[in-house]
Write an enzyme that holds these catalytic residues in place. Structure first.
Site, PDB file in Angstrom:
ATOM      1  N   HIS A   1      33.802  49.504  43.213  1.00  0.00           N
ATOM      2  CA  HIS A   1      34.409  49.258  44.531  1.00  0.00           C
ATOM      3  C   HIS A   1      35.700  50.051  44.734  1.00  0.00           C
ATOM      4  CE1 HIS A   1      35.164  46.586  48.143  1.00  0.00           C
ATOM      5  NE2 HIS A   1      33.933  46.986  48.245  1.00  0.00           N
TER       6      HIS A   1
ATOM      7  N   HIS B   1      41.696  38.510  42.165  1.00  0.00           N
ATOM      8  CA  HIS B   1      40.716  39.587  41.954  1.00  0.00           C
ATOM      9  C   HIS B   1      39.435  38.971  41.389  1.00  0.00           C
ATOM     10  CE1 HIS B   1      39.139  43.524  41.261  1.00  0.00           C
ATOM     11  NE2 HIS B   1      39.858  43.912  40.223  1.00  0.00           N
TER      12      HIS B   1
ATOM     13  N   MET C   1      39.898  30.332  48.136  1.00  0.00           N
ATOM     14  CA  MET C   1      39.346  31.350  47.234  1.00  0.00           C
ATOM     15  C   MET C   1      37.988  31.851  47.717  1.00  0.00           C
ATOM     16  SD  MET C   1      41.922  31.317  45.607  1.00  0.00           S
ATOM     17  CE  MET C   1      41.810  32.427  44.252  1.00  0.00           C
ATOM     18  N   GLY C   2      37.781  33.169  47.541  1.00  0.00           N
ATOM     19  CA  GLY C   2      36.525  33.761  47.996  1.00  0.00           C
ATOM     20  C   GLY C   2      36.600  34.272  49.419  1.00  0.00           C
TER      21      GLY C   2
ATOM     22  N   HIS D   1      40.145  40.042  52.072  1.00  0.00           N
ATOM     23  CA  HIS D   1      39.973  41.271  51.281  1.00  0.00           C
ATOM     24  C   HIS D   1      41.009  42.287  51.741  1.00  0.00           C
ATOM     25  CE1 HIS D   1      38.053  44.685  49.295  1.00  0.00           C
ATOM     26  NE2 HIS D   1      37.406  43.780  48.580  1.00  0.00           N
TER      27      HIS D   1
ATOM     28  N   ARG E   1      29.066  43.473  51.102  1.00  0.00           N
ATOM     29  CA  ARG E   1      28.167  43.007  50.037  1.00  0.00           C
ATOM     30  C   ARG E   1      27.725  41.553  50.243  1.00  0.00           C
ATOM     31  NH1 ARG E   1      32.727  44.451  45.711  1.00  0.00           N
ATOM     32  NH2 ARG E   1      33.852  43.347  47.353  1.00  0.00           N
TER      33      ARG E   1
ATOM     34  N   ASP F   1      32.873  37.374  46.065  1.00  0.00           N
ATOM     35  CA  ASP F   1      32.987  36.267  45.104  1.00  0.00           C
ATOM     36  C   ASP F   1      32.526  34.939  45.688  1.00  0.00           C
ATOM     37  OD1 ASP F   1      35.899  37.960  44.091  1.00  0.00           O
ATOM     38  OD2 ASP F   1      34.076  37.764  42.909  1.00  0.00           O
TER      39      ASP F   1
ATOM     40  N   ARG G   1      30.983  45.556  36.066  1.00  0.00           N
ATOM     41  CA  ARG G   1      32.032  46.486  36.487  1.00  0.00           C
ATOM     42  C   ARG G   1      32.403  47.510  35.417  1.00  0.00           C
ATOM     43  NH1 ARG G   1      35.523  46.231  40.922  1.00  0.00           N
ATOM     44  NH2 ARG G   1      33.650  45.527  41.965  1.00  0.00           N
TER      45      ARG G   1
ATOM     46  N   ARG H   1      52.352  57.875  37.892  1.00  0.00           N
ATOM     47  CA  ARG H   1      53.718  57.397  37.655  1.00  0.00           C
ATOM     48  C   ARG H   1      54.450  57.391  38.998  1.00  0.00           C
ATOM     49  NH1 ARG H   1      58.831  56.315  38.084  1.00  0.00           N
ATOM     50  NH2 ARG H   1      60.073  56.278  36.162  1.00  0.00           N
TER      51      ARG H   1
HETATM   52  C1  SDX Z   1      37.857  41.003  44.688  1.00  0.00           C
HETATM   53  O1  SDX Z   1      39.899  45.257  46.013  1.00  0.00           O
HETATM   54  C2  SDX Z   1      38.688  45.003  45.777  1.00  0.00           C
HETATM   55  O2  SDX Z   1      37.783  45.746  46.142  1.00  0.00           O
HETATM   56  C3  SDX Z   1      38.412  43.735  45.001  1.00  0.00           C
HETATM   57  C4  SDX Z   1      36.960  43.341  44.883  1.00  0.00           C
HETATM   58  C5  SDX Z   1      36.194  44.304  44.010  1.00  0.00           C
HETATM   59  O3  SDX Z   1      34.970  44.439  44.189  1.00  0.00           O
HETATM   60  O4  SDX Z   1      36.821  44.873  43.073  1.00  0.00           O
HETATM   61  O5  SDX Z   1      36.380  43.315  46.169  1.00  0.00           O
HETATM   62  C6  SDX Z   1      36.811  41.971  44.248  1.00  0.00           C
HETATM   63  O6  SDX Z   1      38.852  40.890  44.030  1.00  0.00           O
HETATM   64  C7  SDX Z   1      37.687  40.270  45.994  1.00  0.00           C
HETATM   65  C8  SDX Z   1      38.917  39.380  46.366  1.00  0.00           C
HETATM   66  C9  SDX Z   1      38.837  38.073  45.571  1.00  0.00           C
HETATM   67  N1  SDX Z   1      40.052  37.291  45.775  1.00  0.00           N
HETATM   68  C10 SDX Z   1      40.062  36.106  46.469  1.00  0.00           C
HETATM   69  O7  SDX Z   1      39.070  35.628  47.030  1.00  0.00           O
HETATM   70  C11 SDX Z   1      41.411  35.397  46.480  1.00  0.00           C
HETATM   71  C12 SDX Z   1      41.741  34.914  47.914  1.00  0.00           C
HETATM   72  N2  SDX Z   1      42.009  36.107  48.723  1.00  0.00           N
HETATM   73  C13 SDX Z   1      43.417  36.404  49.005  1.00  0.00           C
HETATM   74  O8  SDX Z   1      44.236  36.218  47.873  1.00  0.00           O
HETATM   75  C14 SDX Z   1      43.561  37.770  49.695  1.00  0.00           C
HETATM   76  O9  SDX Z   1      42.652  37.805  50.721  1.00  0.00           O
HETATM   77  C15 SDX Z   1      43.444  39.045  48.897  1.00  0.00           C
HETATM   78  C16 SDX Z   1      44.352  39.058  47.731  1.00  0.00           C
HETATM   79  C17 SDX Z   1      42.034  39.259  48.451  1.00  0.00           C
HETATM   80  C18 SDX Z   1      43.812  40.192  49.839  1.00  0.00           C
HETATM   81  O10 SDX Z   1      45.111  39.998  50.138  1.00  0.00           O
HETATM   82  P1  SDX Z   1      45.939  41.031  51.068  1.00  0.00           P
HETATM   83  O11 SDX Z   1      45.163  42.221  51.442  1.00  0.00           O
HETATM   84  O12 SDX Z   1      47.235  41.271  50.357  1.00  0.00           O
HETATM   85  O13 SDX Z   1      46.101  40.217  52.380  1.00  0.00           O
HETATM   86  P2  SDX Z   1      47.289  39.266  52.665  1.00  0.00           P
HETATM   87  O14 SDX Z   1      47.548  38.423  51.445  1.00  0.00           O
HETATM   88  O15 SDX Z   1      48.400  40.108  53.188  1.00  0.00           O
HETATM   89  O16 SDX Z   1      46.712  38.295  53.794  1.00  0.00           O
HETATM   90  C19 SDX Z   1      46.949  38.561  55.149  1.00  0.00           C
HETATM   91  C20 SDX Z   1      47.064  37.174  55.789  1.00  0.00           C
HETATM   92  C21 SDX Z   1      48.140  36.310  55.101  1.00  0.00           C
HETATM   93  O17 SDX Z   1      48.625  35.408  56.074  1.00  0.00           O
HETATM   94  P3  SDX Z   1      50.135  35.658  56.685  1.00  0.00           P
HETATM   95  O18 SDX Z   1      51.060  35.641  55.466  1.00  0.00           O
HETATM   96  O19 SDX Z   1      50.047  37.011  57.334  1.00  0.00           O
HETATM   97  O20 SDX Z   1      50.345  34.493  57.619  1.00  0.00           O
HETATM   98  O21 SDX Z   1      45.820  36.451  55.616  1.00  0.00           O
HETATM   99  C22 SDX Z   1      46.067  35.294  54.842  1.00  0.00           C
HETATM  100  C23 SDX Z   1      47.375  35.514  54.086  1.00  0.00           C
HETATM  101  O22 SDX Z   1      47.964  34.247  53.792  1.00  0.00           O
HETATM  102  N3  SDX Z   1      44.978  35.180  53.865  1.00  0.00           N
HETATM  103  C24 SDX Z   1      44.463  34.022  53.448  1.00  0.00           C
HETATM  104  C25 SDX Z   1      43.474  34.375  52.535  1.00  0.00           C
HETATM  105  N4  SDX Z   1      43.416  35.719  52.410  1.00  0.00           N
HETATM  106  C26 SDX Z   1      44.357  36.211  53.240  1.00  0.00           C
HETATM  107  N5  SDX Z   1      44.736  32.745  53.774  1.00  0.00           N
HETATM  108  C27 SDX Z   1      44.020  31.797  53.159  1.00  0.00           C
HETATM  109  N6  SDX Z   1      43.031  32.065  52.231  1.00  0.00           N
HETATM  110  C28 SDX Z   1      42.756  33.336  51.912  1.00  0.00           C
HETATM  111  N7  SDX Z   1      41.786  33.582  51.003  1.00  0.00           N
END
Ligand code: SDX
Length: 377
Positions: free
Chosen positions: A188, A223, A258-259, A262, A271, A313, A338, A357
């Site tokens: 990915h 992640h 969780m889940g 992105h 996917r 996920d 992976r 770096r």
């Molecule tokens: C994988 O990068 C990849 O390609 C990864 C992956 C791969 O194949 O390798 O796709 C696999 O890791 C998928 C992601 C799995 N992680 C989760 O499901 C954990 C929950 N997701 C969040 O932690 C978050 O969505 C991330 C970390 C995945 C992405 O975070 P970003 O891009 O830094 O987005 P953000 O945190 O800036 O969110 C933007 C807004 C925020 O709200 P505000 O602060 O702007 O008010 O959306 C909200 C976040 O709080 N938000 C969520 C949320 N995800 C984003 N709110 C509640 N639940 C969530 N899951």
């Protein structure tokens, strides 16, 4: 104080290098590996073929696939030394810590560890592809007081993994769902664990070191660890009909769900539809629709209220649960897949390497003289 530069925390939106391995297209919600759509690979190819594709740039011919599969099967066995080490692991060690340590040990005993030539790195990648599932399965069984089951070269990649974990091979529908999950998890672009592997490789460190670091990064719940967190979350919800109330209560606490979400996809992870289809097939096969029914409620409410879509996920968690795997094995299974993407990126980084770096913008105290201890009171 010098002018603050344009800092991209989390490297959001930053292109750190070129890559020809995979392409994420958020605007069309699609993902291709070496130009092939993952959905197409899931329906018309296998994980073995996908691994070959990621490492060689083309899908294999029948003869090339046969040779690739034969090499993978020939490398499955763990050394007696590694099996002794696995027996020493704490029984309550997290399986991601177990596989991270096992891969590090494999690096210590691999005869070509110090050789970072492309040919040697490819041979080491194959040994990791073949041995990681055996180490994951063996340490899982040992943690439960069971003896490891040796790899079986007469079985396919997926069938062998189930046999090493459970002592039996499941029906074809289950093997197909597993193979699809392995294709979807394989690669990915510059996700956190892959970029970790590339950073380690950029110092001219070895393949096992790069993969050890990538495993450490993948464990995090933001992640790869999310697939385990998804299942723990679903099990917290007593039934589908209370899922909406449960979720709204989390909204009040601004908790992460969780889940979902992105960094790259903002209108849906390409996917998910395919993984969801096979998770639903698993629910049919097992006769347990609770998890998918609860998931459907969460996905509906997250989209309606937060405009946040599920990521891979989210369906992968219940799919693995329905396949019978212990929840702490979910992210190690992600590792079994992976390793193909990580190794492809290690090879690509090494082929046109530049030490990774970046800069940091200093916001600490300006320079000041040291006061000798005697005068500091
Ligand atoms: C994988 O990068 C990849 O390609 C990864 C992956 C791969 O194949 O390798 O796709 C696999 O890791 C998928 C992601 C799995 N992680 C989760 O499901 C954990 C929950 N997701 C969040 O932690 C978050 O969505 C991330 C970390 C995945 C992405 O975070 P970003 O891009 O830094 O987005 P953000 O945190 O800036 O969110 C933007 C807004 C925020 O709200 P505000 O602060 O702007 O008010 O959306 C909200 C976040 O709080 N938000 C969520 C949320 N995800 C984003 N709110 C509640 N639940 C969530 N899951």
């Amino acid at each position: 104080m010098s002018e603050t530069p344009d800092i991209k925390k989390g490297l959001v939106g930053v292109y750190a290098d070129e890559s020809s391995i995979s392409k994420v297209m958020p605007e069309t919600n699609s993902l291709t590996y070496r130009g092939y759509a993952v959905q197409d690979l899931c329906e018309n190819a296998s994980f073995d073929e996908t691994a070959y594709l990621l490492w060689n740039g083309e899908l294999p011919s029948q003869a090339q696939l046969a040779a690739f599969q034969a090499e993978e099967k020939a490398n499955r066995a763990l050394s007696p030394a590694l099996l002794r080490v696995l027996r020493e692991f704490p029984r309550d060690a997290h399986p991601m810590d177990a596989i991270r340590t096992a891969v590090s040990f494999m690096g210590m005993e691999d005869p070509e560890t110090a050789d970072i030539s492309d040919a040697a790195q490819r041979r080491k990648a194959m040994r990791l592809l073949a041995k990681i599932p055996a180490a994951v399965a063996a340490s899982n069984r040992l943690s439960k007081g069971l003896e490891p089951i040796a790899p079986d070269a007469s079985l396919s990649f997926g069938a062998n993994f189930f046999h090493m974990v459970f002592g039996k091979v499941p029906q074809p529908e289950v093997l197909k769902a597993f193979d699809v999950s392995m294709i979807l998890y394989a690669e990915h672009t510059f996700n956190a664990s892959t970029f970790t592997a590339r950073t380690i490789c950029s110092t001219m460190a070895d393949m096992h070191g790069a993969i050890t670091g990538a495993i450490a990064a993948l464990k995090g719940p933001l992640h790869g660890g999310a697939n385990e967190a998804v299942m723990h979350m679903l099990k917290e919800i007593p039934s589908p009909d209370v899922a909406e109330a449960w979720l709204r209560e989390r909204f009040d606490h601004k908790a992460l769900v969780m889940g979902f979400g992105h960094r790259v996809y903002k209108t849906g992870d390409s996917r998910v539809p395919t993984m969801k289809k096979y998770a639903e097939i698993m629910a049919e096969v097992v006769g347990d629709k609770r998890w998918m029914n609860t998931s459907a409620v969460l996905a509906r409410v997250m989209l309606a209220e937060k405009k946040i879509h599920p990521n891979l996920d989210f369906p992968a968690g219940p799919a693995y649960y329905l396949m019978g795997f212990d929840i702490p094995l979910f992210t190690p299974i992600f590792v079994c897949s992976r390793i193909t993407g990580w190794a492809a990126h290690v090879l690509e980084q090494a082929a046109d390497n530049r030490l990774i770096r970046p800069l940091s913008f200093y916001t600490g105290l300006e320079q000041r003289p040291v006061v000798p201890l005697a005068q500091r009171g």
